[in-house]
Design an enzyme around this catalytic site. Structure first.
Site, PDB file in Angstrom:
ATOM      1  N   PRO A  15      32.121  40.856   8.184  1.00 45.33           N
ATOM      2  CA  PRO A  15      31.748  39.451   8.328  1.00 45.33           C
ATOM      3  C   PRO A  15      32.750  38.433   7.798  1.00 45.33           C
ATOM      4  O   PRO A  15      32.583  37.241   8.021  1.00 45.33           O
ATOM      5  CB  PRO A  15      30.441  39.360   7.532  1.00 45.33           C
ATOM      6  N   ASP A  38      41.711  38.016  15.643  1.00 48.57           N
ATOM      7  CA  ASP A  38      41.243  36.697  16.062  1.00 48.57           C
ATOM      8  C   ASP A  38      40.681  35.864  14.928  1.00 48.57           C
ATOM      9  O   ASP A  38      40.837  36.198  13.753  1.00 48.57           O
ATOM     10  CB  ASP A  38      40.303  36.784  17.269  1.00 48.57           C
ATOM     11  N   LYS A  60      40.673  31.413  18.721  1.00 46.91           N
ATOM     12  CA  LYS A  60      40.556  30.036  19.196  1.00 46.91           C
ATOM     13  C   LYS A  60      41.239  29.124  18.197  1.00 46.91           C
ATOM     14  O   LYS A  60      41.088  29.296  16.993  1.00 46.91           O
ATOM     15  CB  LYS A  60      39.079  29.635  19.231  1.00 46.91           C
ATOM     16  N   GLY A  91      36.005  40.414  14.341  1.00 45.77           N
ATOM     17  CA  GLY A  91      35.016  40.030  13.332  1.00 45.77           C
ATOM     18  C   GLY A  91      33.718  40.806  13.478  1.00 45.77           C
ATOM     19  O   GLY A  91      33.298  41.119  14.592  1.00 45.77           O
ATOM     20  N   GLY A  92      33.099  41.139  12.352  1.00 43.07           N
ATOM     21  CA  GLY A  92      31.811  41.835  12.372  1.00 43.07           C
ATOM     22  C   GLY A  92      31.945  43.225  12.959  1.00 43.07           C
ATOM     23  O   GLY A  92      32.847  43.987  12.612  1.00 43.07           O
ATOM     24  N   ASP A  93      31.038  43.542  13.885  1.00 37.44           N
ATOM     25  CA  ASP A  93      31.113  44.811  14.619  1.00 37.44           C
ATOM     26  C   ASP A  93      31.780  44.534  15.971  1.00 37.44           C
ATOM     27  O   ASP A  93      31.456  43.528  16.620  1.00 37.44           O
ATOM     28  CB  ASP A  93      29.709  45.383  14.841  1.00 37.44           C
ATOM     29  N   MET A 172      26.224  32.181  16.945  1.00 36.62           N
ATOM     30  CA  MET A 172      26.916  31.119  17.678  1.00 36.62           C
ATOM     31  C   MET A 172      25.954  29.986  18.063  1.00 36.62           C
ATOM     32  O   MET A 172      26.074  29.399  19.149  1.00 36.62           O
ATOM     33  CB  MET A 172      27.598  31.681  18.939  1.00 36.62           C
TER      34      MET A 172
HETATM   35  C1  LIG Z   1      31.705  35.784  18.527  1.00 34.14           C
HETATM   36  S1  LIG Z   1      30.347  36.180  17.486  1.00 34.14           S
HETATM   37  C2  LIG Z   1      30.929  37.696  16.824  1.00 34.14           C
HETATM   38  C3  LIG Z   1      29.886  38.479  16.078  1.00 34.14           C
HETATM   39  C4  LIG Z   1      30.438  39.691  15.368  1.00 34.14           C
HETATM   40  N1  LIG Z   1      30.948  40.671  16.303  1.00 34.14           N
HETATM   41  C5  LIG Z   1      29.415  40.343  14.451  1.00 34.14           C
HETATM   42  O1  LIG Z   1      29.088  41.527  14.626  1.00 34.14           O
HETATM   43  O2  LIG Z   1      29.002  39.658  13.502  1.00 34.14           O
HETATM   44  C6  LIG Z   1      30.612  35.032  16.175  1.00 34.14           C
HETATM   45  C7  LIG Z   1      29.325  34.618  15.482  1.00 34.14           C
HETATM   46  O3  LIG Z   1      28.938  35.580  14.509  1.00 34.14           O
HETATM   47  C8  LIG Z   1      28.294  34.949  13.435  1.00 34.14           C
HETATM   48  N2  LIG Z   1      29.059  35.187  12.203  1.00 34.14           N
HETATM   49  C9  LIG Z   1      30.225  35.868  12.110  1.00 34.14           C
HETATM   50  N3  LIG Z   1      30.638  35.943  10.834  1.00 34.14           N
HETATM   51  C10 LIG Z   1      29.723  35.286  10.091  1.00 34.14           C
HETATM   52  C11 LIG Z   1      29.585  35.007   8.707  1.00 34.14           C
HETATM   53  N4  LIG Z   1      30.483  35.414   7.816  1.00 34.14           N
HETATM   54  N5  LIG Z   1      28.507  34.289   8.296  1.00 34.14           N
HETATM   55  C12 LIG Z   1      27.573  33.856   9.186  1.00 34.14           C
HETATM   56  N6  LIG Z   1      27.656  34.116  10.505  1.00 34.14           N
HETATM   57  C13 LIG Z   1      28.701  34.804  10.955  1.00 34.14           C
HETATM   58  C14 LIG Z   1      28.233  33.449  13.766  1.00 34.14           C
HETATM   59  O4  LIG Z   1      27.021  33.191  14.446  1.00 34.14           O
HETATM   60  C15 LIG Z   1      29.425  33.327  14.692  1.00 34.14           C
HETATM   61  O5  LIG Z   1      29.319  32.177  15.510  1.00 34.14           O
END
Ligand SMILES: C[S@@+](CC[C@H](N)C(=O)[O-])C[C@H]1O[C@@H](n2cnc3c(N)ncnc32)[C@H](O)[C@@H]1O
Length: 252
Positions: A15, A38, A60, A91-93, A172
């Site tokens: 995250p 990214d 972006k 980011g994230g998964d 998002m």
């Molecule tokens: C393009 S999506 C990618 C999600 C990512 N693949 C995941 O598994 O978390 C991006 C969105 O993930 C959420 N997000 C990602 N990192 C975050 C964080 N550190 N805190 C809160 N929301 C987060 C937000 O809603 C952000 O707009």
């Protein structure tokens, strides 16, 4: 002489804070020769990039995609075809709302070998920041995770979000929180249903705000930063813990 065979690892960075990168992700990253990353990757990750690796930022900037998805896929395929160990850091998964699907198809079409290394999704990091379980037994037995861009459409149907005992998770969509709350009430949800907005989970400016649909619809749940934010709605969110207010923080 045999030519080197390239390989692509789609790596979930977690995250935000690099502490949430998996051990396997960190190992693969330390051996990377090409890195494609990214916007959700925090600056601290750069310290983990091998000094002599080729590094491509494809996120972006100023609201515009600096690199198209086709160009990103081409970078991955080209790196592997040059025999490089390529890491695509996401980011994230890498499988959740990340265009990871397009990259998988492009690698497959080009006959490139690849792996997917899962990461800690914001879905769970946000709930952890708010110190609650989104499937708390007796309060929630399902998660409804959706892309909040859809909330911008005038004809968005809120009724499917009212599933019994669900925790709705919106990515998002933090700028649409007022519309989400009003739409849910309009579709028949209790105005007292709890809603939380978690911003910048795991990062220094992490912040958790908890409210009700009625108050959120009246505008009391406004994002505090331009960073990523995630929304949770449902009975289980009653157990979420808000960040202390400025005054309470100072007194602590
Ligand atoms: C393009 S999506 C990618 C999600 C990512 N693949 C995941 O598994 O978390 C991006 C969105 O993930 C959420 N997000 C990602 N990192 C975050 C964080 N550190 N805190 C809160 N929301 C987060 C937000 O809603 C952000 O707009």
């Amino acid at each position: 002489m045999t030519s080197k065979i390239g390989f692509v690892s789609l790596v979930g960075a977690g995250p935000g804070h690099p502490d949430y990168l998996t051990v396997k992700g960190a190992r693969v990253l330390s051996q990377a020769e090409v890195i494609v990353y990214d916007a959700l990757i925090s600056d601290e990750f750069r310290a983990l990039f091998p000094a002599n690796s080729e590094i491509y930022f494809v996120g972006k900037r100023c609201g515009r995609h600096s690199t198209s998805q086709e160009e990103i896929c081409a970078l991955l395929v080209n790196g592997a075809q040059r025999g490089k160990r390529v890491v695509r850091l996401k980011g994230g998964d890498p499988g959740l709302f990340s265009r990871g699907g397009e990259e998988i198809l492009a690698l497959r079409a080009a006959g490139v070998s690849f792996e997917i290394i899962p990461g800690v999704s914001s879905v769970f990091a946000g709930a952890a920041a708010a110190l609650f379980s989104p499937t708390h037994r007796g309060l929630s037995n399902r998660l409804l995770v959706f892309d909040g861009h859809a909330l911008r459409h005038d004809d968005f149907d809120f009724r499917p979000l009212l599933a019994h005992q669900a925790t709705t998770v919106v990515l998002m969509g933090s700028r649409q929180v007022e519309r989400l709350a009003a739409g849910l009430i309009g579709a028949g949800a209790s105005p007292e249903l709890p809603i939380a907005l978690v911003e910048n989970a795991t990062l220094v400016d992490e912040h958790v705000a908890v409210s009700t649909l009625a108050r959120a619809a009246a505008g009391d749940l406004v994002p505090r930063s331009d960073g990523p934010g995630i929304i949770y709605v449902g009975a289980a969110v009653a157990l979420a813990q808000a960040s202390p207010s400025g005054a309470a923080k100072a007194a602590a």
